[in-house]
Design a protein around this motif. Sequence first.
Motif, PDB file in Angstrom:
ATOM      1  N   PRO A 118       0.791  -1.241   0.000  1.00 23.58           N
ATOM      2  CA  PRO A 118       0.000   0.000   0.000  1.00 23.58           C
ATOM      3  C   PRO A 118       0.822   1.289   0.000  1.00 23.58           C
ATOM      4  N   GLY A 119       2.133   1.190   0.083  1.00 23.30           N
ATOM      5  CA  GLY A 119       2.947   2.403  -0.060  1.00 23.30           C
ATOM      6  C   GLY A 119       3.180   3.167   1.233  1.00 23.30           C
ATOM      7  N   THR A 120       2.864   2.528   2.355  1.00 24.66           N
ATOM      8  CA  THR A 120       2.953   3.191   3.664  1.00 24.66           C
ATOM      9  C   THR A 120       4.294   3.917   3.881  1.00 24.66           C
ATOM     10  N   CYS A 121       5.394   3.274   3.571  1.00 21.16           N
ATOM     11  CA  CYS A 121       6.719   3.829   3.891  1.00 21.16           C
ATOM     12  C   CYS A 121       7.364   4.556   2.707  1.00 21.16           C
ATOM     13  N   ARG A 122       6.645   4.666   1.610  1.00 24.85           N
ATOM     14  CA  ARG A 122       7.252   5.194   0.379  1.00 24.85           C
ATOM     15  C   ARG A 122       7.718   6.642   0.525  1.00 24.85           C
ATOM     16  N   ASN A 123       6.944   7.427   1.246  1.00 23.86           N
ATOM     17  CA  ASN A 123       7.280   8.862   1.312  1.00 23.86           C
ATOM     18  C   ASN A 123       7.593   9.347   2.727  1.00 23.86           C
ATOM     19  N   LEU A 124       8.181   8.472   3.548  1.00 22.00           N
ATOM     20  CA  LEU A 124       8.559   8.911   4.896  1.00 22.00           C
ATOM     21  C   LEU A 124       9.675   9.953   4.795  1.00 22.00           C
ATOM     22  N   SER A 125       9.684  10.885   5.745  1.00 25.10           N
ATOM     23  CA  SER A 125      10.805  11.833   5.805  1.00 25.10           C
ATOM     24  C   SER A 125      11.988  11.144   6.474  1.00 25.10           C
ATOM     25  N   GLU A 126      13.149  11.730   6.336  1.00 23.85           N
ATOM     26  CA  GLU A 126      14.338  11.160   6.974  1.00 23.85           C
ATOM     27  C   GLU A 126      14.145  11.103   8.494  1.00 23.85           C
ATOM     28  N   ALA A 127      13.491  12.115   9.054  1.00 19.69           N
ATOM     29  CA  ALA A 127      13.249  12.130  10.509  1.00 19.69           C
ATOM     30  C   ALA A 127      12.318  10.980  10.904  1.00 19.69           C
ATOM     31  N   GLU A 128      11.286  10.746  10.112  1.00 21.07           N
ATOM     32  CA  GLU A 128      10.358   9.631  10.410  1.00 21.07           C
ATOM     33  C   GLU A 128      11.085   8.291  10.307  1.00 21.07           C
TER      34      GLU A 128
END
Length: 298
Positions: A118-128
């Motif tokens: 589902p793409g959950t981690c695709r656009n995490l920020s570096e901090a996340e």
Amino acid sequence: MTSAGRFAPSPSGELHVGNLRTAILAWLFARSTGRKFLMRVEDLDRARAGAEAEQLRDLAAIGITWDGGIVRQTDRGPLYAEAIAGLTAAGLTYECFCTRREIQEAPSAPHAPQGAYPGTCRNLSEAERAVKRAVRPAAVRLRSAVTAATVQDVLHGSYTGVVDDFVLRRNDGVTAYNLAVVVDDAAQGIDQVVRGDDLLPSTPRQAYLASLLNIPVPEYAHVPLVVNADGARLAKRDGAVTLADLAAAGIPVGQVRDTLLASVGLPAGPVEQALAVFEPAALPREPWIWPGMAGPDA
Ligand code: GLU
């Protein structure tokens, strides 16, 4: 590099007659087209001690010959790491911290095909990512630019299937099958992939990955599986389905080989004899129901 076909068993247990039938077909496809035939043990996962030796013994017993030594995936970590590093340098991977359960429970992305990540981690920020890294190690996923791809298959024709952000390296550090198979086939000069048609749905992912790695896509032939009387994929619980079980029931290996050859319309006898009349277009497209084999005292 010369062209080659291959058989790539996972040494998780003994081969059953379905696996042996696929191996015979892979061998016939390769040898009838003047290719080499290579044997690769896919032992990254689910390997059981002793299974490799049993499998190779059984393959040899039905007449399968292969060129060169055995290649084992557990010896090839650096090659897989290099491929993943190249994709990462090109911005084509990302870290994923999802558990299986989180993936199952995540709402699927709009228009995402069934079963796609589902793409959950695709656009995490570096901090996340830094926060999540402290909790659990990351898997590495492909950052796919497509949702589907089409491959050509000798038996299935044009086949289109899902391509999602699939895993390249699991979070326990083990290289994923889809990455290893693509890297190995290319590195070994394999340009013909014959295997069970349960793997056809993975093939668009593999072909897409090959294109990203600038690797030529091999010729594919996905052959029908052997099933039990209920239509389910053949398994150990279906009775005497390995050469050892069948031998114990009084059935010699040559008779098993001949039964498997007959199931694909080929004459009895050593597999070399079948080469002259082997015709891929004439192969059955339906699963074959294992008829069982009775020994002399039955
Ligand atoms: N190792 C896989 C299996 O035994 C086969 C992989 C392949 O042929 O690409 O199911």
